[in-house]
Enzyme design. Structure first.
Site, short mmCIF file in Angstrom:
data_model
loop_
_atom_site.label_atom_id
_atom_site.label_comp_id
_atom_site.label_asym_id
_atom_site.label_seq_id
_atom_site.Cartn_x
_atom_site.Cartn_y
_atom_site.Cartn_z
N ASP A 457 0.84 -1.20 0.00
CA ASP A 457 0.00 0.00 0.00
C ASP A 457 0.88 1.25 0.00
O ASP A 457 2.07 1.20 0.31
CB ASP A 457 -0.90 -0.02 1.23
CG ASP A 457 -2.17 0.79 1.06
OD1 ASP A 457 -2.33 1.43 0.00
OD2 ASP A 457 -3.02 0.76 1.96
N GLU A 460 2.86 6.79 -2.46
CA GLU A 460 2.61 8.09 -3.12
C GLU A 460 2.95 9.26 -2.20
O GLU A 460 3.42 10.30 -2.66
CB GLU A 460 1.14 8.22 -3.55
CG GLU A 460 0.58 7.01 -4.26
CD GLU A 460 -0.05 6.02 -3.28
OE1 GLU A 460 -0.48 4.95 -3.75
OE2 GLU A 460 -0.11 6.32 -2.06
N ASP A 524 -8.66 3.59 -3.33
CA ASP A 524 -9.82 3.84 -2.47
C ASP A 524 -11.02 4.35 -3.28
O ASP A 524 -11.12 5.55 -3.58
CB ASP A 524 -9.45 4.85 -1.38
CG ASP A 524 -8.33 4.34 -0.50
OD1 ASP A 524 -8.10 3.12 -0.48
OD2 ASP A 524 -7.67 5.17 0.16
#
Length: 799
Positions: A457, A460, A524
């Protein structure tokens, strides 16, 4: 980034130097062209003074691929990390031998042309006539593809006040509690190239973008950002686009590339970078499949994920409260309802709160993780755990990482830390080889404990101001590139311990080359009808950017407002399940609530069971398609334009897709169960209802929750096996070959993937259609497996 205000005025305090004409031109030692371009017309020697020049280089790097660079100052030291191009060295060596670049000069027209197989680049050397035109040299007339022409190649000096693209500004403001950019007092250099677009030309790619599939009219800054799927930002920015005129363009920059796709000049794609050089590569097709194959040759082909990864992932969800009993109850519930689960994913709270990432199971909820994971394996379930590249201050490994210099540092030598996400978290510096070994060492311990895969995950939220890397990498240019370093470290740890054939991630961030570490998922998404369609567009767009294997959060990750603590709307959940299990990879995952179907309604369990079992049964077809994706750089979930480039209606379709080359899927985006979708030319048969649809035409139909448009293409056959799990011996356990519409007397040959020699085929199933509509279909089998029964689709015979 825009530098003009209309066609007459430049932005205030902005100076633009356009390549106007070629001052000199020569051939290079590598068989390319080097041109010195003047930025004003040279009428006399005095015009060579006090004005910038641009050095243009054009080289053939592979058949049908021509790379270009334009440089202002060559003496500038750059710390921009560079992509690894042509990573398959043996294949590239072979293609290099086939390039045979050829430069020809036309004295009458005053042009020089570099040819690479079926692609040509022609430089106009006439006074005031600068133009670099790309054409399909295999045609009899040399079909024009695109060109860099008038005002198309620029060196630009921007003012200190030149705005920073908003995604970059947000990255610092969100992540860093202290640093704020000081006022700039120096001008900024930029290089820009604009490539022509023709009437009706549509632009695709540029990463996983959740808006319209075609990028015309959009302003895009290629900067990875954690912003959800309902915005214009994205987790996976890829500096590559292609168009329906038969070519693609790759920008060889890890730094942010700003693009105006018909958003500044309406007949151009303008790309700009801050710095003294811009590099771009033109890739000829002419078909979408050929463009994607050549792009994959350039940046890397997606490897085959392991067979088990194609089955259903069940996640614990994000901030739910779970332990061993919770996991066992959910797996028991799935089994009792006939829902096969391939992978159990543990999200963040397998570790203690405040410690992410600590690489240690919470001892309260999981007192003996090795035994527990062993029992999961006895169920036939693989294990995936969540990680990220951040080390919280409370993590057991923080001190070690800080002491040994494994964490990104501020310019003063202290460790960069922030509170956004985990309190006091630092970021692993993957440019430090020792930090990579350290991080991988913790992963290997988890693999030895029984973990099979990692959800990588984030990647970024990486600081880019007031920081320095171990190897001196430019932090801004390394922002997107960080995702490569992070995912490569994790992927290699799995491959090194388990073998390349067992390596699979569930990654969120990526840039060019990231397709070499599958699988990726969409991030998401909202649990809404628009959220579902945004996810589909993101997956299609990423597939058009060179990524083969992709997933999304079935049912949606986040709900709106007061609904955050509720399960997904039953209609949304069941419709999402349908196409979620008709994606290359399939995961049930949410935020506040579990995604087990019995929390939605009773019918949801039946729907999930049907489509999870259907996907497993389709694995002989799916894995054969996966091999094709691996070899040719194609996406499993592919936009209609890839398969039907000559059908103009297909060029903009982004609410349906082809699952491989033989199955059309049209998800349903409403509670009524109605679906309006387009059927290309031919006679198509429903895999689930056997009904016939004849194209080309639009079809509007209504479906219950157990059906959706899932059509078999004319002249194709689908191999089917048992539905219990995805990783069986496909060759030995074939049960059916499902045949759609086919011409009388035709022969359909379907490859059978080998389960023992992954990536190869174990012969074919050959179906002969009876002539004149009389008699039965004949089935032959080559290879070592069994001969399946034939199922001819009809209203009374279907899956």
């Amino acid at each position: 980034m825009k530098f003009t205000h209309g066609i007459w005025e430049d932005r205030e305090h902005t100076t633009i130097h356009n390549a106007v004409e070629v001052a000199s031109c020569s051939e290079t030692a590598t068989g390319g062209i080097r041109a010195l371009c003047a930025t004003r017309h040279v009428e006399h020697r005095g015009n060579t003074l006090n004005r910038a020049t641009i050095t243009l280089k054009v080289d053939a790097v592979a058949p049908g691929i021509i790379s270009c660079s334009a440089t202002h100052f060559r003496g500038t030291v750059s710390h921009e990390p560079r992509f690894e191009l042509f990573p398959d060295a043996d294949a590239h060596k072979k293609t290099q031998e086939e390039v045979a670049p050829k430069v020809t000069h036309n004295a009458g027209a005053n042009t020089s042309t570099l040819s690479s197989h079926d692609l040509a680049a022609t430089l106009d050397k006439n006074p005031k006539g600068f133009r670099l035109a790309f054409s399909n040299s295999s045609g009899t007339t040399g079909d024009a593809l695109t060109a860099v022409g008038f005002h198309g190649l620029q060196y630009i000096v921007g003012p200190p006040s030149q705005s920073v693209p908003s995604p970059l500004d947000a990255s610092t403001a969100i992540a860093d509690p202290y640093y704020r950019r000081p006022a700039s007092h120096g001008n900024k250099p930029y290089m820009s190239v604009s490539l022509d677009l023709q009437v009706g030309e549509l632009v695709y790619g540029l990463g996983e973008r959740f808006g319209p599939l075609t990028k015309n009219g959009q302003e895009i800054d290629l900067w990875n950002e954690d912003a959800g799927t309902c915005t214009l930002y994205t987790y996976k920015n890829i500096p590559f686009y292609w168009t329906n005129r038969g070519y693609g363009v790759f920008f060889d920059h890890s730094d942010v590339v700003s693009l105006e796709v018909q958003a500044e000049r309406l007949a151009k794609v303008q790309a700009s970078v801050q710095g003294e050089e811009i590099r771009w590569t033109v890739i000829h097709g002419p078909t979408p499949k050929e463009i994607l194959r050549r792009y994959s040759d350039l940046t890397g082909h997606p490897p085959l994920p392991p067979a088990w990864s194609f089955g259903l992932y069940l996640s614990t969800s994000f901030i739910t409260d779970y332990d061993e009993d919770t996991v066992n109850q959910q797996l028991d519930g799935m089994a009792s309802r006939g829902i096969p689960v391939s992978v159990l994913h543990f999200d963040c709270f397998w570790m203690r709160a405040y410690t992410w990432t600590s690489f240690t199971f919470d001892p309260v909820n999981f007192p003996n993780p090795k035994d527990f994971l062993g029992r999961l394996h006895q169920r036939g379930v693989k294990v995936c755990v969540w990680i990220n590249p951040y080390i919280a201050q409370e993590s057991e490994v923080f001190e070690e990482g800080m002491e040994h210099g494994y964490l990104i540092k501020r310019l003063d030598g202290s460790v960069w830390q922030g509170d956004n996400w985990q309190a006091g978290m630092a970021v692993v510096d993957f440019t430090n080889p020792e930090a990579v070994k350290w991080y991988q060492g913790h992963l290997v311990k988890l693999l030895d404990l029984g973990v099979d895969s990692f959800k990588t995950d984030f990647g970024e939220r990486i600081p880019w101001e007031d920081v320095r890397y171990h190897n001196g990498m430019d932090p801004r240019a390394g922002h997107n590139y960080y995702s490569l370093l992070y995912n490569r470290a994790v992927y290699d740890a799995i491959a090194g311990r388990r073998g390349a054939g067992e390596a699979a991630l569930f990654a969120r961030s990526a840039t060019a080359g990231g397709q070499r570490m599958p699988v990726h998922w969409g991030g998401d998404c909202e649990s809404t009808w628009p959220g579902m369609s945004q996810s589909l567009r993101g997956g299609l767009s990423l597939g058009l950017s060179g990524f083969g294997f992709w997933s999304h959060d079935i049912g949606g990750f986040i709900a709106e407002g007061a609904r955050a603590d509720l399960s997904p709307d039953p209609d949304i959940y069941k419709r999402w399940v349908q196409w979620g299990l008709l994606s290359s990879h399939s995961r049930l995952h949410g935020s506040h609530t579990y995604r087990v179907p019995w929390l939605v309604d009773d019918e949801a369990s039946e729907v999930l069971a049907k489509f999870a079992r259907l996907k497993n049964a389709l694995m002989p077809y799916i894995f054969a398609q996966a091999v094709d994706c691996h070899r040719n750089g194609l996406p499993m979930l592919r936009a209609m334009v890839v398969e039907f480039p000559d059908d103009r209606t297909c060029h903009g379709l982004d609410e349906q897709y082809m699952f491989g080359d033989s199955l059309l899927v049209a998800p349903i985006f409403n509670a009524r169960g109605t679906c309006e979708y387009y059927v290309p030319a031919g006679t198509w048969r429903g895999l689930l209802d056997g009904r016939e649809r004849v194209g080309p035409r639009w079809v509007k139909e209504e479906f219950d929750n157990f059906h959706l448009p899932l059509l078999v293409r004319e002249g194709r056959a689908i191999l089917v096996g048992p539905p219990e799990r995805p990783d069986y011996d496909w060759s030995a356990q074939l049960s059916k070959v499902v045949v759609g519409s086919a011409a009388a007397g035709s022969v359909i040959e379907v490859p059978v993937p080998s389960a023992s020699k992954i990536g190869e085929f174990d012969g074919f199933v050959r179906v002969t259609v009876p002539s004149g509509g009389q008699g039965s279909h004949e089935v032959e089998r080559t290879g070592s497996g069994n001969r399946p029964e034939v199922l001819v689709l009809g209203v009374d015979s279907h899956l």
